[in-house]
Design a protein around this motif. Structure first.
Motif, PDB file in Angstrom:
ATOM      1  N   THR A 124       7.849   2.249  -8.878  1.00 59.41           N
ATOM      2  CA  THR A 124       7.495   0.835  -8.666  1.00 59.41           C
ATOM      3  C   THR A 124       8.491  -0.002  -9.464  1.00 59.41           C
ATOM      4  OG1 THR A 124       5.867   1.221 -10.411  1.00 59.41           O
ATOM      5  CG2 THR A 124       5.015   1.050  -8.179  1.00 59.41           C
ATOM      6  N   LEU A 125       9.433  -0.616  -8.779  1.00 60.39           N
ATOM      7  CA  LEU A 125      10.551  -1.256  -9.475  1.00 60.39           C
ATOM      8  C   LEU A 125      10.296  -2.707  -9.862  1.00 60.39           C
ATOM      9  CD1 LEU A 125      13.539   0.223  -7.390  1.00 60.39           C
ATOM     10  CD2 LEU A 125      12.377   1.164  -9.394  1.00 60.39           C
ATOM     11  N   THR A 126       9.454  -3.423  -9.105  1.00 61.56           N
ATOM     12  CA  THR A 126       9.181  -4.834  -9.423  1.00 61.56           C
ATOM     13  C   THR A 126       7.694  -5.104  -9.198  1.00 61.56           C
ATOM     14  OG1 THR A 126       9.413  -5.722  -7.179  1.00 61.56           O
ATOM     15  CG2 THR A 126      11.456  -5.480  -8.463  1.00 61.56           C
ATOM     16  N   TYR A 127       7.256  -6.313  -9.579  1.00 64.10           N
ATOM     17  CA  TYR A 127       5.829  -6.614  -9.379  1.00 64.10           C
ATOM     18  C   TYR A 127       5.487  -6.747  -7.892  1.00 64.10           C
ATOM     19  CZ  TYR A 127       1.226  -7.476 -11.085  1.00 64.10           C
ATOM     20  OH  TYR A 127      -0.107  -7.307 -11.361  1.00 64.10           O
ATOM     21  N   ALA A 128       6.496  -7.026  -7.070  1.00 58.08           N
ATOM     22  CA  ALA A 128       6.223  -7.087  -5.623  1.00 58.08           C
ATOM     23  C   ALA A 128       5.750  -5.731  -5.121  1.00 58.08           C
ATOM     24  CB  ALA A 128       7.479  -7.531  -4.875  1.00 58.08           C
ATOM     25  N   ASP A 129       6.154  -4.649  -5.820  1.00 60.44           N
ATOM     26  CA  ASP A 129       5.707  -3.312  -5.408  1.00 60.44           C
ATOM     27  C   ASP A 129       4.185  -3.200  -5.517  1.00 60.44           C
ATOM     28  OD1 ASP A 129       8.487  -3.063  -5.640  1.00 60.44           O
ATOM     29  OD2 ASP A 129       8.349  -0.931  -6.057  1.00 60.44           O
ATOM     30  N   VAL A 130       3.612  -3.889  -6.502  1.00 55.17           N
ATOM     31  CA  VAL A 130       2.154  -3.845  -6.649  1.00 55.17           C
ATOM     32  C   VAL A 130       1.512  -4.440  -5.393  1.00 55.17           C
ATOM     33  CG1 VAL A 130       0.187  -4.755  -7.976  1.00 55.17           C
ATOM     34  CG2 VAL A 130       2.213  -3.884  -9.182  1.00 55.17           C
ATOM     35  N   GLY A 134      -0.599  -2.402  -2.372  1.00 51.80           N
ATOM     36  CA  GLY A 134      -1.922  -2.838  -1.911  1.00 51.80           C
ATOM     37  C   GLY A 134      -1.930  -3.017  -0.395  1.00 51.80           C
ATOM     38  N   TRP A 135      -0.924  -3.722   0.094  1.00 55.61           N
ATOM     39  CA  TRP A 135      -0.900  -4.036   1.528  1.00 55.61           C
ATOM     40  C   TRP A 135      -0.645  -2.780   2.372  1.00 55.61           C
ATOM     41  CZ3 TRP A 135       4.032  -5.889   4.312  1.00 55.61           C
ATOM     42  CH2 TRP A 135       3.752  -6.111   5.676  1.00 55.61           C
ATOM     43  N   LEU A 136       0.468  -2.075   2.093  1.00 53.51           N
ATOM     44  CA  LEU A 136       0.833  -0.958   2.976  1.00 53.51           C
ATOM     45  C   LEU A 136       0.143   0.357   2.596  1.00 53.51           C
ATOM     46  CD1 LEU A 136       4.681  -1.534   3.456  1.00 53.51           C
ATOM     47  CD2 LEU A 136       2.800  -2.246   4.954  1.00 53.51           C
ATOM     48  N   VAL A 137       0.191   0.717   1.321  1.00 51.75           N
ATOM     49  CA  VAL A 137      -0.342   2.030   0.933  1.00 51.75           C
ATOM     50  C   VAL A 137      -1.873   2.036   1.060  1.00 51.75           C
ATOM     51  CG1 VAL A 137      -0.545   3.700  -0.963  1.00 51.75           C
ATOM     52  CG2 VAL A 137       1.641   2.518  -0.545  1.00 51.75           C
ATOM     53  N   ASP A 138      -2.512   0.994   0.545  1.00 52.72           N
ATOM     54  CA  ASP A 138      -3.973   0.956   0.679  1.00 52.72           C
ATOM     55  C   ASP A 138      -4.363   0.692   2.130  1.00 52.72           C
ATOM     56  OD1 ASP A 138      -5.078   1.383  -2.118  1.00 52.72           O
ATOM     57  OD2 ASP A 138      -3.571  -0.147  -2.445  1.00 52.72           O
ATOM     58  N   GLY A 139      -3.526  -0.063   2.841  1.00 50.19           N
ATOM     59  CA  GLY A 139      -3.777  -0.282   4.278  1.00 50.19           C
ATOM     60  C   GLY A 139      -3.726   1.042   5.036  1.00 50.19           C
ATOM     61  N   SER A 168     -10.647  -1.716   0.750  1.00 51.15           N
ATOM     62  CA  SER A 168     -10.467  -2.957   1.491  1.00 51.15           C
ATOM     63  C   SER A 168     -10.141  -4.106   0.527  1.00 51.15           C
ATOM     64  CB  SER A 168     -11.751  -3.208   2.280  1.00 51.15           C
ATOM     65  OG  SER A 168     -11.742  -4.473   2.801  1.00 51.15           O
ATOM     66  N   PHE A 169     -10.817  -4.107  -0.625  1.00 52.07           N
ATOM     67  CA  PHE A 169     -10.483  -5.098  -1.663  1.00 52.07           C
ATOM     68  C   PHE A 169      -9.039  -4.881  -2.131  1.00 52.07           C
ATOM     69  CE2 PHE A 169     -10.287  -4.908  -6.431  1.00 52.07           C
ATOM     70  CZ  PHE A 169      -9.990  -6.235  -6.660  1.00 52.07           C
ATOM     71  N   HIS A 170      -8.630  -3.631  -2.299  1.00 49.32           N
ATOM     72  CA  HIS A 170      -7.270  -3.350  -2.770  1.00 49.32           C
ATOM     73  C   HIS A 170      -6.237  -3.887  -1.786  1.00 49.32           C
ATOM     74  CE1 HIS A 170      -8.917   0.407  -5.112  1.00 49.32           C
ATOM     75  NE2 HIS A 170      -9.424  -0.739  -5.520  1.00 49.32           N
ATOM     76  N   GLN A 171      -6.542  -3.684  -0.510  1.00 47.88           N
ATOM     77  CA  GLN A 171      -5.578  -4.123   0.500  1.00 47.88           C
ATOM     78  C   GLN A 171      -5.455  -5.639   0.495  1.00 47.88           C
ATOM     79  OE1 GLN A 171      -5.839  -5.343   3.981  1.00 47.88           O
ATOM     80  NE2 GLN A 171      -3.983  -4.437   4.847  1.00 47.88           N
ATOM     81  N   ARG A 172      -6.580  -6.316   0.398  1.00 45.78           N
ATOM     82  CA  ARG A 172      -6.561  -7.789   0.422  1.00 45.78           C
ATOM     83  C   ARG A 172      -5.865  -8.356  -0.803  1.00 45.78           C
ATOM     84  NH1 ARG A 172     -11.931  -9.383   3.428  1.00 45.78           N
ATOM     85  NH2 ARG A 172     -11.961  -7.586   4.800  1.00 45.78           N
ATOM     86  N   GLN A 173      -6.103  -7.735  -1.996  1.00 47.41           N
ATOM     87  CA  GLN A 173      -5.439  -8.291  -3.182  1.00 47.41           C
ATOM     88  C   GLN A 173      -3.927  -8.133  -3.039  1.00 47.41           C
ATOM     89  OE1 GLN A 173      -3.769  -6.761  -6.062  1.00 47.41           O
ATOM     90  NE2 GLN A 173      -3.705  -4.829  -4.918  1.00 47.41           N
ATOM     91  N   GLY A 174      -3.493  -7.034  -2.421  1.00 45.04           N
ATOM     92  CA  GLY A 174      -2.055  -6.828  -2.241  1.00 45.04           C
ATOM     93  C   GLY A 174      -1.470  -7.883  -1.314  1.00 45.04           C
ATOM     94  N   GLU A 176      -2.680 -10.824  -0.602  1.00 47.21           N
ATOM     95  CA  GLU A 176      -2.761 -12.155  -1.223  1.00 47.21           C
ATOM     96  C   GLU A 176      -1.633 -12.323  -2.244  1.00 47.21           C
ATOM     97  OE1 GLU A 176      -4.048 -15.053  -4.271  1.00 47.21           O
ATOM     98  OE2 GLU A 176      -3.972 -12.898  -4.581  1.00 47.21           O
ATOM     99  N   LEU A 177      -1.338 -11.275  -2.981  1.00 50.65           N
ATOM    100  CA  LEU A 177      -0.228 -11.335  -3.952  1.00 50.65           C
ATOM    101  C   LEU A 177       1.093 -11.572  -3.222  1.00 50.65           C
ATOM    102  CD1 LEU A 177       1.437 -10.784  -6.526  1.00 50.65           C
ATOM    103  CD2 LEU A 177       0.729  -8.411  -6.409  1.00 50.65           C
ATOM    104  N   LEU A 178       1.287 -10.877  -2.101  1.00 44.79           N
ATOM    105  CA  LEU A 178       2.538 -11.037  -1.350  1.00 44.79           C
ATOM    106  C   LEU A 178       2.628 -12.441  -0.744  1.00 44.79           C
ATOM    107  CD1 LEU A 178       2.802  -7.551   0.389  1.00 44.79           C
ATOM    108  CD2 LEU A 178       3.967  -8.341  -1.670  1.00 44.79           C
ATOM    109  N   MET A 179       1.508 -12.964  -0.238  1.00 46.15           N
ATOM    110  CA  MET A 179       1.513 -14.335   0.314  1.00 46.15           C
ATOM    111  C   MET A 179       1.933 -15.330  -0.773  1.00 46.15           C
ATOM    112  SD  MET A 179       0.732 -14.523   3.512  1.00 46.15           S
ATOM    113  CE  MET A 179      -0.080 -15.996   4.049  1.00 46.15           C
TER     114      MET A 179
END
Ligand code: 3HC
Length: 337
Positions: A124-130, A134-139, A168-174, A176-179
């Motif tokens: 995980t190289l940057t905070y965008a990875d978090v 959330g979005w892709l891996v938890d998705g 589902s919460f994990h995916q949404r937080q990811g 929302e962070l990316l947005m």
């Protein structure tokens, strides 16, 4: 002369037939039920791998806990990591109902005799990875795991219900962070795109090898452990994710991605299967580091396990003494006679 008709003896249903009938009726196999050895072994393999993935999966993001950009982001990330520890716990408990011991499973993970998901071997190289995790891996995890709520083995299916809600919460937080990052500066948008470029293909590989190279799928589907093949779920994930990527404003790094009008879905390119094989067999970018860290955490936690066992033994001994006292304490004594 009347001859009595002798009824054909109804053959008793064999254990195997009963098992097959339960599966065919979409009912659940429970821990005390008879099951074929291979069914038990398949479940232990899959549930243990799943549990290990949850526990190892805390590492890539845990790396960012001390560097979260705000208290809010830190609280969210901490809650997510704690959820994953809980998922590992439910899953190890589900595996234990099949007659294995959690300590034995951990030992197999650390010694490389059991697997965990390939996805957690990337850095995980940057905070965008978090956000992208959330979005892709938890998705991807949700896509793969929602059907497991209908798995034929009761304890695994029930564990998956709660796990999926939390995923589902994990995916949404990811997302929302990316947005939030996408609404930020040009550098933040580049950071998101870079993370998407690095995580897209490994996320597709999470679903496992293509169907033709998946030795376990046919039998797991016949037993209704798996409900869909690896390729079916991968396609479902792509169909679900492309519109989300468009809404976010990022490009998925696949030149072959295009809408297939006839199929009503997205066509996409072939993942690099040789990379998946390498990562599964320990040669991914972070495999050695992940296992080493897991081993160290396990060794560091030895005193907690010893203390918990000593406390449990003390409670058992106290309960034993109480039962013996109660046995001596007769109703006559109670009435003061
Ligand atoms: N990573 C590591 N190993 C993988 C893999 C992957 N992405 N995909 C497949 N494999 C392994 C299989 O385990 C199998 O090895 P084995 O026979 O030694 O166990 C081999 O490659 C061949 O694959 P198959 O398709 O035949 O294996 P399965 O039928 O078991 O399918 C699976 C693989 C789809 C991953 C299935 O086991 C499954 O659905 N498991 C439950 C879900 C799971 O474990 N998810 C983990 C990742 S996500 C997560 O838990 C954390 C969350 O917080 C994000």
């Amino acid at each position: 002369m009347v001859t009595a008709e002798v009824a054909e003896p109804v053959p008793a249903q064999t254990q195997e037939e009963r098992f097959e009938a339960v599966i065919a009726a979409e009912q659940r196999i429970e821990p005390r039920d008879w099951m074929p050895d291979a069914y038990r072994a398949t479940l232990i393999r899959q549930i243990a791998q799943h549990a290990h993935s949850e526990i190892i999966g805390m590492q890539p993001e845990g790396n960012w806990l001390t560097r979260a950009p705000s208290l809010r982001r830190k609280a969210i990330l901490l809650a997510k990591a704690q959820d994953e520890a809980g998922h590992g716990l439910y899953l190890y408990a589900a595996a234990e109902t099949l007659g294995v011991d959690r300590a034995e499973l951990t030992e197999k993970l650390i010694s490389g005799r059991q697997k965990y998901s390939s996805i957690f071997n990337y850095p995980t190289l940057t905070y965008a990875d978090v956000g992208v995790i959330g979005w892709l891996v938890d998705g991807a995890a949700i896509c793969n795991q929602v059907p497991l709520c209908r798995c034929s083995y009761g304890p695994y299916a029930r564990a998956m219900v709660r796990i999926c809600k939390e995923e589902s919460f994990h995916q949404r937080q990811g997302y929302e962070l990316l947005m939030t990052l996408m609404r930020g500066t040009e550098a933040q948008r580049r950071m998101v795109q870079d993370a998407v470029d690095r995580w897209w293909w490994p996320s597709l590989m999470m679903f496992g090898p293509s169907d033709g190279d998946s030795p376990n799928t046919a039998r797991s589907m016949a037993w209704r452990i798996k409900r869909h093949t690896n390729d079916e779920l991968r396609r479902r994930f792509v169909d679900m994710t492309v519109p989300q990527a468009q809404h976010l404003g990022v490009t998925l790094p696949d030149p072959e991605l295009r809408w297939n009008e006839e199929r009503g879905g997205w066509d996409f390119g072939e993942p690099d299967w040789s990379e998946l094989t390498r990562v599964i067999h320990g040669q991914g970018p972070c495999n050695a580091q992940r296992i080493e860290r897991r081993r160290a955490a396990h060794e560091d936690g030895a005193w907690v396990r010893e203390a918990a066992s000593a406390y449990a033994a003390k409670r058992r001994a106290e309960a034993g003494t109480r039962t013996a006292d109660e046995a001596q304490h007769t109703p006559e004594q109670e009435n003061g006679k």
